[in-house]
Design a protein around this motif. Sequence first.
Motif, PDB file in Angstrom:
ATOM      1  N   THR A  34       0.854  -1.185   0.000  1.00  0.00           N
ATOM      2  CA  THR A  34       0.000   0.000   0.000  1.00  0.00           C
ATOM      3  C   THR A  34       0.889   1.234   0.000  1.00  0.00           C
ATOM      4  O   THR A  34       1.745   1.389   0.867  1.00  0.00           O
ATOM      5  CB  THR A  34      -0.903   0.029   1.243  1.00  0.00           C
ATOM      6  N   LEU A  35       0.680   2.100  -0.976  1.00  0.00           N
ATOM      7  CA  LEU A  35       1.381   3.388  -1.018  1.00  0.00           C
ATOM      8  C   LEU A  35       0.450   4.430  -0.424  1.00  0.00           C
ATOM      9  O   LEU A  35      -0.669   4.623  -0.908  1.00  0.00           O
ATOM     10  CB  LEU A  35       1.740   3.752  -2.458  1.00  0.00           C
ATOM     11  N   THR A  36       0.885   5.103   0.633  1.00  0.00           N
ATOM     12  CA  THR A  36       0.012   6.067   1.283  1.00  0.00           C
ATOM     13  C   THR A  36       0.813   7.258   1.798  1.00  0.00           C
ATOM     14  O   THR A  36       1.939   7.109   2.264  1.00  0.00           O
ATOM     15  CB  THR A  36      -0.767   5.412   2.443  1.00  0.00           C
ATOM     16  N   PHE A  37       0.224   8.442   1.674  1.00  0.00           N
ATOM     17  CA  PHE A  37       0.890   9.657   2.135  1.00  0.00           C
ATOM     18  C   PHE A  37      -0.135  10.779   2.229  1.00  0.00           C
ATOM     19  O   PHE A  37      -1.261  10.651   1.732  1.00  0.00           O
ATOM     20  CB  PHE A  37       2.029  10.053   1.190  1.00  0.00           C
ATOM     21  N   SER A 187       4.055 -10.008   5.503  1.00  0.00           N
ATOM     22  CA  SER A 187       3.121 -10.260   4.407  1.00  0.00           C
ATOM     23  C   SER A 187       2.540  -9.005   3.774  1.00  0.00           C
ATOM     24  O   SER A 187       1.910  -9.076   2.720  1.00  0.00           O
ATOM     25  CB  SER A 187       1.977 -11.151   4.899  1.00  0.00           C
ATOM     26  N   SER A 188       2.717  -7.848   4.418  1.00  0.00           N
ATOM     27  CA  SER A 188       2.160  -6.610   3.863  1.00  0.00           C
ATOM     28  C   SER A 188       3.047  -5.441   4.248  1.00  0.00           C
ATOM     29  O   SER A 188       3.658  -5.420   5.313  1.00  0.00           O
ATOM     30  CB  SER A 188       0.728  -6.374   4.360  1.00  0.00           C
ATOM     31  N   LEU A 189       3.099  -4.462   3.349  1.00  0.00           N
ATOM     32  CA  LEU A 189       4.002  -3.318   3.520  1.00  0.00           C
ATOM     33  C   LEU A 189       3.266  -2.027   3.223  1.00  0.00           C
ATOM     34  O   LEU A 189       2.671  -1.865   2.161  1.00  0.00           O
ATOM     35  CB  LEU A 189       5.203  -3.460   2.592  1.00  0.00           C
ATOM     36  N   MET A 190       3.349  -1.094   4.150  1.00  0.00           N
ATOM     37  CA  MET A 190       2.759   0.235   4.002  1.00  0.00           C
ATOM     38  C   MET A 190       3.893   1.222   3.728  1.00  0.00           C
ATOM     39  O   MET A 190       4.726   1.474   4.595  1.00  0.00           O
ATOM     40  CB  MET A 190       2.004   0.586   5.285  1.00  0.00           C
ATOM     41  N   VAL A 191       3.945   1.759   2.535  1.00  0.00           N
ATOM     42  CA  VAL A 191       5.006   2.692   2.136  1.00  0.00           C
ATOM     43  C   VAL A 191       4.510   4.109   2.379  1.00  0.00           C
ATOM     44  O   VAL A 191       3.561   4.562   1.753  1.00  0.00           O
ATOM     45  CB  VAL A 191       5.392   2.500   0.659  1.00  0.00           C
ATOM     46  N   GLU A 192       5.162   4.829   3.315  1.00  0.00           N
ATOM     47  CA  GLU A 192       4.676   6.149   3.726  1.00  0.00           C
ATOM     48  C   GLU A 192       5.482   7.323   3.183  1.00  0.00           C
ATOM     49  O   GLU A 192       5.017   8.447   3.216  1.00  0.00           O
ATOM     50  CB  GLU A 192       4.644   6.233   5.257  1.00  0.00           C
ATOM     51  N   GLY A 193       6.704   7.110   2.732  1.00  0.00           N
ATOM     52  CA  GLY A 193       7.446   8.265   2.208  1.00  0.00           C
ATOM     53  C   GLY A 193       8.912   8.222   2.566  1.00  0.00           C
ATOM     54  O   GLY A 193       9.393   7.210   3.067  1.00  0.00           O
ATOM     55  N   GLY A 194       9.597   9.313   2.274  1.00  0.00           N
ATOM     56  CA  GLY A 194       9.139  10.581   1.739  1.00  0.00           C
ATOM     57  C   GLY A 194       9.038  10.634   0.227  1.00  0.00           C
ATOM     58  O   GLY A 194       8.860   9.609  -0.443  1.00  0.00           O
TER      59      GLY A 194
END
Length: 268
Positions: A34-37, A187-194
Amino acid sequence: MSEALEFASSSAALLEPYVPPASSQSTAAKPFVTLTFATSLDSSLSLAPGVRTRLSGPGSKAMTHYLRSRHSAILVGINTMLADDPGLNCRIAGASSQPRPIIIDPHLRWVPKHSDKVLQICRAGQGLAPIVLTGLQPEEWPEGSISILTEHGGKFIHVEPKKTASGGRGRFDWHDILHVVSQEGLSSLMVEGGAQIINSLLDSQYHSLVDSVIVTIAPTWLGEGGVVVSPARAHDEQGVPIPAARLSDVKWHPFGEDVVLCGRLDKK
């Protein structure tokens, strides 16, 4: 430490199509990404490089921590680590687990200290110690940094950098990053930045790796000179500029004064 946050089940239900399934297995070939920012109306993450800028209101901030509760790992780049001193944990009330922080630090610019927020939170039992991905070989890792990180349950992992065409600093390939994440049983990755991390993941060669995109849009303009989310320009076979990326299956949800955009990258 900071107080726990509440996030209504009705709000969580709106996000369900865009978060990892509860039955996600660590044996999967690739983690759910998940790409989130959070961004301003002029697509800026912060006022200037190295300047911590708060964009999310209370509602969308709680949403972000809920998303952390649904992922087994959370990833940030070294610039975010140095600028924000983030906690990288989940503060949702009743959360049963914490995400493992992953820090992209090719040249080991971060020198772990007991006063770092992520390590303070770890000692308080409210988060996990980070895994640091670096391009340096093990014999180049500072002994003091190894000691502090190991003491808290974290570690360094070597990833071979991908050489840049211009001969500048090497960058990691996202396939290599996700391979390490899978090898760690996450099993899951949250990509927050920068911004550098986000823009690299939005490159068309990596679109197939991203399962969902969740963006908080704050009702503010930061002005010129901000750190902007803007991936590299794309061109068709004739060299004509085309959109670098586009979302499909889009939903918009208000959280307080912010609007949250959920979607999936069109696969090219």
